[in-house]
Design a protein around this motif. Structure first.
Motif, PDB file in Angstrom:
ATOM      1  N   GLN A  86       0.814  -1.215   0.000  1.00 37.31           N
ATOM      2  CA  GLN A  86       0.000   0.000   0.000  1.00 37.31           C
ATOM      3  C   GLN A  86       0.851   1.270   0.000  1.00 37.31           C
ATOM      4  O   GLN A  86       0.388   2.337  -0.432  1.00 37.31           O
ATOM      5  N   THR A  87       2.101   1.171   0.409  1.00 40.11           N
ATOM      6  CA  THR A  87       2.976   2.346   0.404  1.00 40.11           C
ATOM      7  C   THR A  87       3.321   2.791  -1.004  1.00 40.11           C
ATOM      8  O   THR A  87       3.808   3.909  -1.201  1.00 40.11           O
TER       9      THR A  87
ATOM     10  N   VAL B  50      -3.735   3.999 -11.697  1.00 41.31           N
ATOM     11  CA  VAL B  50      -4.159   2.625 -11.430  1.00 41.31           C
ATOM     12  C   VAL B  50      -5.540   2.648 -10.785  1.00 41.31           C
ATOM     13  O   VAL B  50      -5.922   3.614 -10.114  1.00 41.31           O
ATOM     14  N   LYS B  51      -6.282   1.572 -11.002  1.00 43.16           N
ATOM     15  CA  LYS B  51      -7.574   1.378 -10.351  1.00 43.16           C
ATOM     16  C   LYS B  51      -7.391   0.308  -9.287  1.00 43.16           C
ATOM     17  O   LYS B  51      -6.916  -0.791  -9.589  1.00 43.16           O
ATOM     18  N   LEU B  52      -7.767   0.627  -8.065  1.00 41.22           N
ATOM     19  CA  LEU B  52      -7.500  -0.251  -6.935  1.00 41.22           C
ATOM     20  C   LEU B  52      -8.719  -1.090  -6.569  1.00 41.22           C
ATOM     21  O   LEU B  52      -9.866  -0.672  -6.771  1.00 41.22           O
ATOM     22  N   GLY B  53      -8.450  -2.268  -6.019  1.00 44.17           N
ATOM     23  CA  GLY B  53      -9.488  -3.145  -5.501  1.00 44.17           C
ATOM     24  C   GLY B  53      -9.405  -3.213  -3.988  1.00 44.17           C
ATOM     25  O   GLY B  53      -9.063  -2.238  -3.318  1.00 44.17           O
ATOM     26  N   GLN B  54      -9.679  -4.388  -3.441  1.00 46.79           N
ATOM     27  CA  GLN B  54      -9.672  -4.542  -1.992  1.00 46.79           C
ATOM     28  C   GLN B  54      -8.254  -4.554  -1.440  1.00 46.79           C
ATOM     29  O   GLN B  54      -7.288  -4.845  -2.154  1.00 46.79           O
ATOM     30  N   ALA B  55      -8.126  -4.236  -0.161  1.00 46.32           N
ATOM     31  CA  ALA B  55      -6.842  -4.250   0.531  1.00 46.32           C
ATOM     32  C   ALA B  55      -6.820  -5.382   1.539  1.00 46.32           C
ATOM     33  O   ALA B  55      -7.844  -5.701   2.146  1.00 46.32           O
ATOM     34  N   ARG B  56      -5.650  -5.975   1.703  1.00 42.18           N
ATOM     35  CA  ARG B  56      -5.448  -7.031   2.696  1.00 42.18           C
ATOM     36  C   ARG B  56      -4.099  -6.836   3.354  1.00 42.18           C
ATOM     37  O   ARG B  56      -3.068  -6.895   2.676  1.00 42.18           O
TER      38      ARG B  56
ATOM     39  N   ASP C 242      -0.883  -5.414   4.431  1.00 40.75           N
ATOM     40  CA  ASP C 242      -0.067  -4.341   3.870  1.00 40.75           C
ATOM     41  C   ASP C 242      -0.209  -4.228   2.362  1.00 40.75           C
ATOM     42  O   ASP C 242       0.422  -3.359   1.748  1.00 40.75           O
ATOM     43  N   PHE C 243      -1.010  -5.080   1.719  1.00 43.55           N
ATOM     44  CA  PHE C 243      -1.113  -5.114   0.262  1.00 43.55           C
ATOM     45  C   PHE C 243      -2.448  -4.563  -0.208  1.00 43.55           C
ATOM     46  O   PHE C 243      -3.434  -4.531   0.525  1.00 43.55           O
ATOM     47  N   VAL C 244      -2.485  -4.137  -1.474  1.00 43.09           N
ATOM     48  CA  VAL C 244      -3.705  -3.703  -2.121  1.00 43.09           C
ATOM     49  C   VAL C 244      -3.729  -4.301  -3.527  1.00 43.09           C
ATOM     50  O   VAL C 244      -2.693  -4.437  -4.181  1.00 43.09           O
ATOM     51  N   ALA C 245      -4.907  -4.703  -3.980  1.00 43.00           N
ATOM     52  CA  ALA C 245      -5.058  -5.281  -5.320  1.00 43.00           C
ATOM     53  C   ALA C 245      -5.172  -4.159  -6.348  1.00 43.00           C
ATOM     54  O   ALA C 245      -5.842  -3.150  -6.119  1.00 43.00           O
ATOM     55  N   VAL C 246      -4.518  -4.338  -7.488  1.00 39.98           N
ATOM     56  CA  VAL C 246      -4.580  -3.383  -8.596  1.00 39.98           C
ATOM     57  C   VAL C 246      -5.431  -4.008  -9.689  1.00 39.98           C
ATOM     58  O   VAL C 246      -5.042  -5.013 -10.299  1.00 39.98           O
ATOM     59  N   VAL C 247      -6.598  -3.424  -9.941  1.00 40.71           N
ATOM     60  CA  VAL C 247      -7.529  -3.983 -10.916  1.00 40.71           C
ATOM     61  C   VAL C 247      -7.092  -3.674 -12.336  1.00 40.71           C
ATOM     62  O   VAL C 247      -7.221  -4.513 -13.236  1.00 40.71           O
ATOM     63  N   SER C 248      -6.562  -2.492 -12.574  1.00 40.26           N
ATOM     64  CA  SER C 248      -6.109  -2.111 -13.914  1.00 40.26           C
ATOM     65  C   SER C 248      -5.025  -1.054 -13.802  1.00 40.26           C
ATOM     66  O   SER C 248      -4.900  -0.378 -12.775  1.00 40.26           O
ATOM     67  N   GLY C 249      -4.245  -0.900 -14.883  1.00 43.60           N
ATOM     68  CA  GLY C 249      -3.205   0.114 -14.939  1.00 43.60           C
ATOM     69  C   GLY C 249      -1.817  -0.399 -14.655  1.00 43.60           C
ATOM     70  O   GLY C 249      -0.841   0.357 -14.753  1.00 43.60           O
ATOM     71  N   LEU C 250      -1.682  -1.690 -14.315  1.00 43.22           N
ATOM     72  CA  LEU C 250      -0.375  -2.248 -13.972  1.00 43.22           C
ATOM     73  C   LEU C 250      -0.327  -3.711 -14.384  1.00 43.22           C
ATOM     74  O   LEU C 250      -1.340  -4.412 -14.325  1.00 43.22           O
ATOM     75  N   LYS C 251       0.850  -4.162 -14.799  1.00 40.80           N
ATOM     76  CA  LYS C 251       1.036  -5.542 -15.214  1.00 40.80           C
ATOM     77  C   LYS C 251       1.929  -6.273 -14.220  1.00 40.80           C
ATOM     78  O   LYS C 251       2.777  -5.665 -13.561  1.00 40.80           O
TER      79      LYS C 251
ATOM     80  N   GLU D 294       9.271  -5.378   5.508  1.00 44.37           N
ATOM     81  CA  GLU D 294       8.628  -6.356   4.631  1.00 44.37           C
ATOM     82  C   GLU D 294       7.112  -6.229   4.719  1.00 44.37           C
ATOM     83  O   GLU D 294       6.540  -6.173   5.802  1.00 44.37           O
ATOM     84  N   ALA D 295       6.465  -6.153   3.543  1.00 43.22           N
ATOM     85  CA  ALA D 295       4.999  -6.091   3.512  1.00 43.22           C
ATOM     86  C   ALA D 295       4.437  -7.490   3.738  1.00 43.22           C
ATOM     87  O   ALA D 295       4.946  -8.475   3.200  1.00 43.22           O
ATOM     88  N   LYS D 296       3.357  -7.583   4.541  1.00 46.68           N
ATOM     89  CA  LYS D 296       2.768  -8.874   4.878  1.00 46.68           C
ATOM     90  C   LYS D 296       1.261  -8.842   4.681  1.00 46.68           C
ATOM     91  O   LYS D 296       0.619  -7.800   4.841  1.00 46.68           O
ATOM     92  N   LEU D 297       0.708  -9.996   4.338  1.00 46.98           N
ATOM     93  CA  LEU D 297      -0.740 -10.102   4.171  1.00 46.98           C
ATOM     94  C   LEU D 297      -1.465 -10.104   5.512  1.00 46.98           C
ATOM     95  O   LEU D 297      -2.609  -9.672   5.612  1.00 46.98           O
ATOM     96  N   ASP D 298      -0.803 -10.623   6.540  1.00 48.87           N
ATOM     97  CA  ASP D 298      -1.437 -10.698   7.868  1.00 48.87           C
ATOM     98  C   ASP D 298      -0.480 -10.130   8.918  1.00 48.87           C
ATOM     99  O   ASP D 298       0.056 -10.879   9.745  1.00 48.87           O
TER     100      ASP D 298
END
Length: 370
Positions: A285-286, A316-322, A324-333, A361-365
């Motif tokens: 997310q940073t 970029v278009k963002l989706g849900q966050a979990r 330290d991470f966030v999902a990128v729906v579009s704009g990035l490969k 380190e970024a972590k999911l949990d």
């Protein structure tokens, strides 16, 4: 056309032109293209990765005991004996408390004696009937008297039993609310008894998701008392109606609690898994730069001479966050290198040098200790 209408149209045209410029050329001001020969900036960067995430709804609920009751007696009296302490774990049928019931016990003994006499009379008259010494009506009357006596004994036994309190089921007792010698009125709560394993988590789901609910659906439960920990659960029941006020449906999940750490009444955060798992391009997310125009990231490309790296800002278009991470729906490969720290120093075309030595380190949990 009025003067106000003309001014309004001009304002709309200016906003549309500004939006087009931002999309095509990037955000103005500090993100204007860097001058050729600008010094390289040190940043931290990571590769955009593809991760499989299970879609889930974050809901709030409450923990309930699978069995729970505030124990009381339906008769009044003075406490004669106590057979438990606060916080005890008891089995079903364990004796807990007894009231003084000497007069009721004495009455029971009297009724038992009367029943025994009636039984003897019936036996004697039955023998006399064989030799025609008594009539059949006498024997019939004896049988009725015996049945009535036995019924009175059973009634009195039930009354005597009401002066004693036993555990209705296995579980953990709460704090005792009475003392030895205390007078209790009928219905006074003596102690609470809660079965702690398993527990129920009750929560509400919006009605638009009703068709996607099913028994056995996996859920995860979190409570504030144990930060960073998740407790696995599964949907055990779905209410047969939707609440008319909120248009939500009540759902119950069951979770194991063998060590008794969780207790009824706790506020719970419930993650309900819905639909199939999906794959997303994810970033820490940073890496996201938020501004009035939308969310952007800085992607690192090779320089024009094929040497070094330069920054390129992209929407970029963002989706849900979990975590330290966030999902990128579009704009990035997947696989693109993205700046995760140091973006404030960058403009389009700024040469950069990567240094990841001092970033966490970024972590999911992430845990509290992290």
């Amino acid at each position: 056309m009025s003067k106000k209408s003309v001014i309004g149209l001009l304002a709309v045209a200016l906003l549309a032109g500004a939006s087009y410029y931002v999309v095509k050329h990037g955000i103005p001001g500090r993100h204007a293209p860097a001058h050729r020969g600008a010094p390289a900036q040190t940043v931290a960067a990571q590769t955009a990765q593809m991760q499989t995430w299970q879609p889930a709804m974050e809901l709030v609920g409450e923990l309930r005991a699978s069995k729970g009751a505030d124990l009381a007696l339906q008769v009044s009296g003075i406490v004669q004996s106590l057979s438990f302490e606060s916080g005890d774990t008891v089995q079903a049928g364990a004796p807990l408390l007894r009231l003084v019931a000497d007069d009721q016990a004495a009455k029971l003994d009297s009724l038992k004696a009367t029943a025994e006499v009636n039984a003897l009379i019936l036996k004697r008259d039955t023998e006399q009937l064989k030799i025609k010494a008594v009539s059949q009506a006498t024997v019939d009357n004896d049988e009725a008297n015996l049945k009535n006596a036995k019924a009175l004994v059973a009634q009195q036994q039930a009354l005597v039993a009401q002066y004693s309190l036993t555990a209705a089921f296995a579980g953990r007792l709460g704090i005792r609310g009475v003392d030895l010698g205390q007078y209790l009125s009928a219905g006074t709560t003596i102690v609470t008894l809660q079965a702690l394993d398993p527990l129920f988590a009750d929560f509400f789901v919006p009605q638009q998701f009703f068709g996607r609910l099913k028994v056995g659906q996996p859920t995860k439960v979190k409570v504030d008392s144990f930060p960073g920990q998740e407790f696995a659960a599964a949907v055990s029941a779905i209410n047969a109606k939707v609440e008319t006020g909120s248009r939500n449906v009540k759902v119950r999940a069951v979770l194991n609690n063998p060590d008794g750490r969780l207790v009824p009444g706790m506020f719970a955060k419930v993650a309900l898994e819905i639909d199939a798992a999906e794959k997303f391009v994810t970033l820490p997310q940073t890496a996201i730069v938020s501004n009035p125009y939308g969310s952007t990231v800085f992607v690192l490309d090779k320089g024009a001479d094929g040497k070094g790296l330069v920054a390129r800002e992209t929407f970029v278009k963002l989706g849900q966050a979990r975590g330290d991470f966030v999902a990128v729906v579009s704009g990035l490969k997947e696989g693109e290198t993205v700046v995760v720290a140091g973006q404030i120093k960058l403009r389009n075309g700024t040469p950069v040098v990567i240094d990841n030595n001092n970033i966490p380190e970024a972590k999911l949990d992430p845990k509290v200790s992290d």
